[in-house]
Design an enzyme around this catalytic site. Structure first.
Site, short mmCIF file in Angstrom:
data_model
loop_
_atom_site.label_atom_id
_atom_site.label_comp_id
_atom_site.label_asym_id
_atom_site.label_seq_id
_atom_site.Cartn_x
_atom_site.Cartn_y
_atom_site.Cartn_z
N GLU A 95 5.33 4.03 6.74
CA GLU A 95 5.30 5.03 5.65
C GLU A 95 4.67 6.33 6.15
OE1 GLU A 95 3.46 2.53 2.70
OE2 GLU A 95 5.33 1.38 2.53
N SER A 210 7.03 -7.84 2.99
CA SER A 210 7.34 -8.75 1.87
C SER A 210 6.79 -10.16 2.05
CB SER A 210 8.86 -8.79 1.63
OG SER A 210 9.32 -7.52 1.21
C1 PEP Z 1 3.08 -2.97 4.31
O1 PEP Z 1 3.28 -1.91 3.77
O2 PEP Z 1 2.37 -3.02 5.34
C2 PEP Z 1 3.70 -4.16 3.75
C3 PEP Z 1 3.85 -5.20 4.53
O3 PEP Z 1 4.12 -4.09 2.46
P1 PEP Z 1 4.75 -5.28 1.57
O4 PEP Z 1 3.96 -6.53 1.85
O5 PEP Z 1 4.59 -4.82 0.17
O6 PEP Z 1 6.17 -5.42 2.00
#
Ligand code: PEP
Length: 252
Positions: A95, A210
């Site tokens: 991100e 996830s």
């Molecule tokens: C993350 O942003 O590091 C991440 C793994 O997010 P999520 O578990 O929500 O996919």
């Protein structure tokens, strides 16, 4: 060397002081479970309060600037994170690479600065869906490692954790096939050993994207998966501690 699984929660841009109640509950839960290392990375605004409130769980930042101080409005340096009580920092999250155009070179400069300040680092790498579809996933990740990781680990493997996070799996509810996770983690291990020698064999490699209570045990059982970087499911004690348990924690 077999190491304890490492489960790290990334709160991203979520949480104001009321959410510290969840962090305290996570801390209490982690204290009742042994055999798993647990950490949380809240937004900068909560680092100090969380570090003061928690005893079992390590607290870290989600980014830092490469300079120790100076004219960088809105940024936070590695020594400032240390001053706030942080023990580690996440660097190169996809991100930040996407939203702020962070390059491998910048991630490496931040990594060097963080280690210099006494923080351990979690460096994130991962391919986009288009890169995987094109058959480039391993090449992309190897290039990110080459460009983003510090040249050396003066204090050894504990200074560095690598998080493999396929961009298309973050926050989508989609996870790669176990065979793909296994192949990528094996490739990352190979790159780490080539780069750091013996220390590279001991660097923890996390899977992220996830992860939840339902899929954690299967993902964490994959060879070379040393833990998980967890986004959404780290925001409540119930969902996060379920992942800690799935990582093999003994309930004391
Ligand atoms: C993350 O942003 O590091 C991440 C793994 O997010 P999520 O578990 O929500 O996919």
């Amino acid at each position: 060397m077999a190491q304890q699984p490492f489960i790290v929660g990334n709160w991203k841009m979520n949480g104001t002081r009321p959410l510290l109640a969840e962090a305290r509950a996570i801390d209490r839960g982690a204290g009742r479970r042994s055999g798993v290392r647990v950490a949380l990375a809240p937004p900068f605004t909560l680092v100090m309060a969380m570090a003061e409130a928690l005893g079992e769980v390590a607290v870290g930042g989600q980014d830092c600037h490469a300079a120790p101080s100076g004219a960088h409005t809105g940024d936070v340096s590695a020594p400032m994170l240390v001053d706030a009580g942080a023990q580690f920092v996440i660097l190169g999250h996809s991100e930040r690479r996407a939203d702020h155009g962070e390059t491998d070179e910048q991630v490496r400069a931040k990594a060097d600065a963080a280690i210099e300040a006494g923080l351990s680092i979690i460096v994130c790498v991962g391919e986009t869906e288009a890169q995987r579809d094109a058959g480039d996933a391993e090449g992309v990740v190897a290039a990110q490692l080459e460009g983003s990781l510090p040249a050396a680990l003066p204090e050894g493997a504990s200074e560095l954790t690598v998080a493999y996070e396929p961009v298309w799996a973050i926050g989508t509810g989609r996870v790669p096939a176990v065979a793909d996770v296994s192949a990528m983690h094996a490739r990352i291990r190979q790159e780490l050993v080539t780069r750091y020698g013996e220390a590279g064999a001991d660097v923890a490699i996390l899977y992220g994207g996830s992860v939840n209570a339902a899929n954690a045990a299967e993902l964490l059982a994959v060879p070379e998966v040393g833990g998980a970087l967890v986004g959404g499911a780290s925001l409540t004690a119930d969902s996060f501690l379920a992942i800690v348990l799935a990582a093999g924690a003994d309930q004391d």
